[in-house]
Design an enzyme around this catalytic site. Sequence first.
Site: not given
Ligand code: B12
Lengths: 433, 137
Positions: B11, B13
Amino acid sequence: MTANDNRLLIDIGSTYFKVSSKDHIEQHFRDFNKRILDDLMQKCGKTVQAFAPENIHICSSANGGLSSLIIGLTHSYSLKYATNIAYNAGINIIDSIIFQDIEDYSIPSDLVDVVIVVGGIDSNGNLFDTRLDTYLSKVNYSNVVYVGNATDAQALSARIERLTVLPNIIDNRLHIVEEHLKDYLTNLYQQDIEGKEDIKHLYDITGNQIYSTPYIVSQSLPSIHGKFSVTDPFILLDIGGATTDVHYSKDLISDNIVTEQGHDRIVFKKLGVYKSRQSLIFTAENNEYAYELLMHLKVTENIYNEHSEKATKILMQLAIFLVLCKMSHYRPMYVTLRLLTMNSIVFTGGITKVLTEDDIKDVVAFFYRKILNSDHKPATVLDTNYDIWTLGAATLVSQASHAAVDHAGSGVTTNSPGAVNSHSGAQEQSTCP
Amino acid sequence: MKVVTGVIGNDIHVVANRLMDLSLNARGYEVFNLGVNTYLEEFFDAAVETGADILLISSLNGEAEGWSREVKMLKAGYQSLDNLIMMIGGNLSVGSGNAEDIIPRYKNYGFDLVCHQVDLNTGLDMLDSYLQEHRPS
Ligand code: B12
């Protein structure tokens, strides 16, 4: 030939030695019934006598390098960092021990030159209980060095005799800190080379410090592109009589070891075509693809019992294959190289005198096809003229003369040529190009 | 309190990981951030080397469950991790998933605190109360 003008460069290996001057390079099998110096003078006395001692530069891998035993807490940090530093200092590793399981490990039967104990960041402590003392009391070692957390240093010093304590190689962000242990080990290796009876006599013909061969080779890597058409990332294989050395671009590993230098080294201790012939064969017999390689090369396993030019050739081809296997995901070691992104393989050492470019390409292609299922073809570069070694020696020589000038300029007295310190000085320069 | 954190598996992200680092620091934890692309063994190894109290794993791309199944077995090989508090958060299933199913499953895998699609601050509040309850200072 790249040796600077009127310098003579001599490399003493476990099996043969080579002597190179501006327009001449010769290589001879060693006669083990003679002292190295006598053997050398008998075979190339005329050449040697034509040079003044200050123009003769010698390196040696004749003693096979120092052996170390590493005791650490985890694979990903303490053992990995210590392993990396030891290899880069030219040291061989006979075993790595995870401390929590120390009672399950066997005691090495041979004398260990240096035991390295490591583990924990400085704010962590009480990590090494008396099981360490018990184990060490059974090991036959010459030196023991502690490079773990600061909290435990004092207690361990009190418990373990002659313990050298150096700063932690793991910093508070879990990153590697190389310099202290690397200097310590390089100096130890250096002292060992200089202390070896057989090598000591060589100071009769040189006025310069005698270095270890892997160290010389590593000196050449930053400037290798000026000499050969090598595309990064690359690996350099030196398959010798006793051991095989691999120097590789850092870009070939994805890793938590973040350092400034562009290349690292690993050594396969028991992989060579003369002194380590038996263990090479043993490794081959335990590799399910080696048999196929033999078929591919149109020979049978009977070749292992032959002592012919052909057999040497096949063993060298096997060695290339086995080394590549050991560095790939197929036989993971402490690091796995991303061999599919590798663009060049450079071969140096005796192998370039025995195998043709086609022989080598054939094995490399076989490896990629069989093990990695790929048609990837890194460029093969043969250092047939020992240019790499010459380049490394020349780099060191020019560094040493710069250092001497710098020292003179600052009014600091320089060490005598044989002094160990001059070595670590050169090394620091090399890590910050 | 020492916390080892990072994003598991392949991963990459990274955004949540950076925010996590900042928030944990702001709350007074000593943070060891292994970043993205961290394997389970590296997490445990880092906990051993640092003497961490808490392991806080993030997973965003759907790999979490595969790795979590290996937690108990791998952790059992370490003699010094019995008191390590295990927490995981992010997107803990492929697709949206249902927290009521997910939480007990992950607890069974060996986690003490499970935050499926819970925002960071809520999650860290949960950690604070957990600590107050289980490790009153
Ligand atoms: C930006 C993004 C990318 C970028 C990442 C760039 C980078 N280097 O960071 C790129 C384009 C590279 C990417 C790639 C992929 N992505 Co992407 N990505 C996203 C996206 C749009 C935003 C993620 C983000 O940065 N959010 C902002 C942060 C702040 O929020 P967050 O990550 O959700 O984390 C929050 C909470 O989850 C929480 N949290 C996180 N960790 C923890 C831990 C604890 C203990 C706690 C309490 C809370 C917590 O805290 C954060 C703030 O509240 C999401 C969709 C979305 N809107 O969430 C998809 C998403 C995460 N990606 C997804 C996928 C599938 C992929 C790929 C597999 C796509 C592909 N087929 O190639 C690849 C995987 C690459 C890899 N090896 O990991 C899916 C995951 C689906 C799933 N889990 O079932 C998502 C959800 C999109 C979707 N709806 O399908 N991605």
